[in-house]
Scaffold this motif. Structure first.
Motif: not given
Length: 852
Positions: A744-745, A749-753, A760-761, A788-789
């Motif tokens: 969950d963290k 904290g990711s840069a995903l949209s 992805l809940k 990231e790629a």
């Protein structure tokens, strides 16, 4: 007949803040100069009175209008003090009496209404109605004689007067007769029940009782621990016997006449002196007076102000070296110090210097006293030691960090020369304290927050007794005793314990009245070498002043009688009562007071008559604790309980030999006792467990990490025999919980949209159990890797885009050189097919021209 000039002078006297006292027809009672000025104005002829009212009616009218809106008692008293003979003075006094009557202060109301008829000229209030009100107020106050006197005057002067009483118009005298025919109504005693105990008396007017508690037979903790010989509190107290600093305390040894020994017996500290058949014993007074605030016990010990946790007894903070009781390093030049006077000239006494007061966010204490010493021992070449002390404030929220001191160099010179006799009284953000300065006693008022003087010129109470400069045989009787002032009804009442009780206005410090009583200290001194006080070896501790039912009740340390004075005038309220050797005065309610030590005596605060006396108890030591349910006093190795109001006595003995008894305080359901050595706390284990659990619960609610750790600890305590299968299962669950929190963290904290995060809940995966948790983690890792790629690809594309553009621009623009090795241009030489020498000749030829 210069009325204008006379009025100007008299009004200036009324407006003056500094007021001296002048004698009255009673040789013991004094009134302020303002009272005399008011009497002179009232005796002026009609022309003078008319001029006075024309000058000061506007000011009095404005003040009365302001006071009437919010029933401001301070403004009403100001009108009465400064503009009593204006056309609005009697209205202010009548309104004040009405407010006092409605508040149940019947004695004060009777005095206010009676003052209108006695001193005011041409009152617009019906005098018959006024006498009726006075008679009823005296009757309700329990003063039948004064009530009958008022009724007699009403009948003789206004027997036919009628007034609207009880909603109907009727004869005033007949109405009063019906009221007086019935017994006065019985009102329950009024007292404030304090949750903690923040001063010696518990309240500014001393009418307060402690919260109920259940004493147990053994203390939960005692501080300080250790041998009596090393106790610094006892060292400071016993040093009074020799009048030498604590650093020069006599040590028993070879060749000394007197041997000393300290013993702890039955909760008391006993001092024995002498050898052989000449051994003398004395019970040392309970010098320490603990106060309790915010579950903390504060004690004024000899080296510092100390804070102990009420439940555990842990000493978690103190005032460090900022305020020792006596000045350090004060060792005089001494000719001889091996001789010890022991108890020959009287036992040491509680002087009131170890009291404390808690107010606001601060605790207030006195210290830095000059150590008393025999003058014959001090070298004549030595500089005399100033007889001063220091009043200081320490922050409660700052772990007793010093807030201010009166001896700071930037402070007033007056404060630096004062000897503060006790802890102050805290009221409405101000401190009131009696101080000795240049052989006179003063009432000092300070701002509690800053320590600055509120009154630039403190009023003098009286002169201090003259102490002979030669050798004194009984020095104990001459030590100053400090009683904290009482604050009530807009006035401050102070006792010097040297022959004088006085009243002052709390706002301005203006003197109101003073009363002089018989004192064992304040009297002419013999000039002979050996001076013998009238009562050698007998002294008493200071006591708080009680203000109840319009009476000022005090038990002076230097007097033989209990005094009760009228708060408004200073006149005797009832005949002084012989103290009969009793040492302590405590309020039970506003209708009863308690005298204690060695016996217990309950007196009426209204009449002074005895209502109950203990016949079986005659060994009380120290100040008792008074709760709504009982009186608790220190007996010999036992706590004496007297139930209220039935007066049933029980005295269970203590089972601990090192427990401290003496001055008792009940706070937060616990009993705290203190003697000359230290302090003990008495309460049950169940009470301690319940409160510690509540403390822990509150602390865990504020700290989640601590809550998790504590829950694991409790689980281990409740299940000491662990089941391997359950441990394995719990470990798996704990691992799953950690995985969930980690995923969950990571997701948050990711840069995903936002769209990817929504897909992805956890709810989309955790429903499948452990396999779903694994699938959720794999999906998050895959999405993060893809993201990231893509980011890396975009960065590489951006880095290659500029060279790409350069290469294409070279093909379009012939002047721009190519960026790649595999490409050629027409304007460049053929480096491979041309001879090197020809290339150099062509390059350095001055006639060479560039080719396009």
């Amino acid at each position: 007949k210069e009325y204008a000039r006379a009025i100007e002078i008299l009004q200036a006297l009324l407006n003056r803040r500094e007021q001296c006292f002048v004698p009255t027809s009673d040789p013991r009672r004094y009134v302020s100069l303002a009272v005399r000025a008011t009497e002179v104005i009232g005796a002026m002829p009609e022309a003078g009175m008319k001029l006075y009212r024309s000058l000061y009616d506007p000011q009095a009218e404005r003040l009365l209008a302001a006071a009437g809106q919010e029933y401001d008692l301070a403004l009403l008293r100001e009108i009465i003090a400064r503009y009593f003979h204006s056309r609005f003075g009697h209205q202010a006094l009548n309104l004040l009496g009405t407010i006092q009557f409605d508040r149940g202060e019947f004695a004060q109301a009777a005095h206010s209404w009676r003052a209108i008829g006695r001193g005011y000229r041409s009152s617009q209030i019906d005098e018959g109605v006024l006498l009726a009100k006075v008679a009823v107020a005296h009757h309700f106050a329990g003063e039948p004689r004064r009530a009958r006197e008022a009724l007699s005057r009403l009948k003789s002067r206004y027997g036919q007067a009628e007034a609207v009483l009880e909603g109907t118009k009727q004869n005033a005298a007949a109405f009063v007769e019906r009221v007086l025919a019935n017994p006065p109504p019985t009102f329950a005693g009024v007292r404030a029940v304090s949750r903690g105990w923040r001063s010696l008396a518990g309240a500014p007017d001393s009418v307060a009782v402690m919260s109920p508690c259940r004493p147990v037979l053994s203390p939960r903790w005692t501080r300080p621990r250790g041998k009596l010989d090393g106790n610094i509190n006892l060292a400071a107290l016993v040093s009074q016997l020799r009048q030498m600093p604590p650093g020069m305390i006599y040590q028993p040894g070879r060749g000394n006449r007197n041997q000393q020994r300290l013993l702890q017996r039955e909760g008391r500290i006993i001092l024995t002196t002498g050898t052989g058949a000449s051994i003398k014993k004395a019970v040392l007074p309970a010098m320490l007076h603990p106060v309790v605030a915010d579950a903390t016990v504060f004690v004024r010990e000899a080296d510092a102000v100390v804070a102990y946790d009420l439940l555990t007894g842990e000493r978690f903070c103190d005032s460090s070296t900022h305020l020792p009781l006596y000045r350090p390093g004060q060792n005089p030049s001494v000719r001889r110090f091996g001789y010890n006077y022991g108890l020959r000239y009287g036992a040491p006494e509680d002087q009131g210097i170890c009291t404390l007061t808690v107010g606001g966010d601060k605790v207030f204490a006195v210290g830095m006293f000059a150590t008393a010493m025999y003058r014959r021992y001090v070298s004549r070449r030595q500089t005399p030691v100033a007889d001063t002390s220091v009043l200081a404030a320490f922050s409660l929220s700052g772990q007793l960090k010093l807030a201010w001191r009166t001896d700071r160099k930037s402070g007033p010179e007056f404060l630096q020369g004062c000897k503060f006799l006790s802890a102050p009284t805290y009221a409405a953000g101000r401190l009131y304290v009696v101080a000795k300065h240049t052989q006179s006693y003063y009432l000092v008022c300070l701002d509690a927050e800053t320590g600055q003087m509120v009154w630039p010129e403190p009023p003098m109470i009286s002169q201090a007794p003259v102490i002979p400069s030669r050798y004194m045989r009984y020095p104990m009787a001459w030590h100053d005793r400090g009683s904290a002032p009482a604050v009530a009804d807009g006035r401050v009442f102070a006792c010097t314990n040297a022959g004088v009780v006085a009243a002052f206005e709390a706002d301005s410090g203006r003197g109101v009245w003073a009363y002089q009583y018989d004192s064992a200290r304040n009297r002419p001194v013999s000039s002979q070498r050996i001076y013998r006080p009238p009562v050698p070896g007998v002294s008493y501790p200071p006591n708080p002043i009680i203000v109840a039912k319009g009476r000022v009740i005090c038990l002076p340390a230097d007097g033989k009688r209990l005094l009760a004075l009228r708060a408004d005038t200073g006149e005797l309220a009832w005949t002084p009562t012989d103290r009969a050797g009793q040492r302590h005065l405590t309020a039970i309610s506003d209708t009863q007071v308690l005298l204690s030590g060695p016996r217990l005596m309950i007196l009426s605060a209204v009449t002074g008559k005895s209502e109950w006396t203990s016949q079986s108890v005659a060994d009380i030591h120290g100040r008792p604790a008074v709760t709504p349910e009982a009186i608790m006093a220190s007996g010999k190795g036992r706590v004496v309980l007297v139930s209220l109001p039935a007066h049933h006595i029980s005295a269970p003995p203590l089972v601990s030999s090192d427990a401290a008894l003496g001055n008792l305080v009940c706070a937060d359901g616990k009993l705290v006792g203190a003697n000359a050595a230290g302090v003990s706390a008495y309460f049950t284990f169940s009470d301690a467990h319940a409160e510690l659990t509540a403390r822990l619960t509150e602390a865990l609610a504020k700290d989640p990490k601590a809550a998790i750790a504590y829950s694991r600890y409790k689980q281990r305590q409740e299940e000491p025999d662990l089941d391997p299968e359950r441990v394995t299962e719990a470990s798996k669950l704990y691992g799953y919980a950690i995985q969930l929190a980690t995923y969950d963290k990571m997701l948050e904290g990711s840069a995903l949209s936002d769209k990817q995060k929504s897909e992805l809940k956890a709810e989309n995966f955790t429903g499948q159990g452990p396999d779903g948790i694994i699938a959720w983690g794999s999906a998050i890792y895959a999405a993060l890797i893809d993201h990231e790629a893509q980011v890396k690809a975009d960065v590489l594309l951006e880095e290659r885009w500029e060279p790409f553009k350069q290469e294409h621009l070279a093909e379009i623009d012939g002047d721009r050189p190519p960026m790649g090795r595999t490409r050629q241009a027409d304007n460049l030489p053929d480096l491979i097919g041309t001879d090197t020498g020809a290339l150099y000749e062509d390059a350095f030829s001055p006639d060479r021209k560039p080719k396009k």
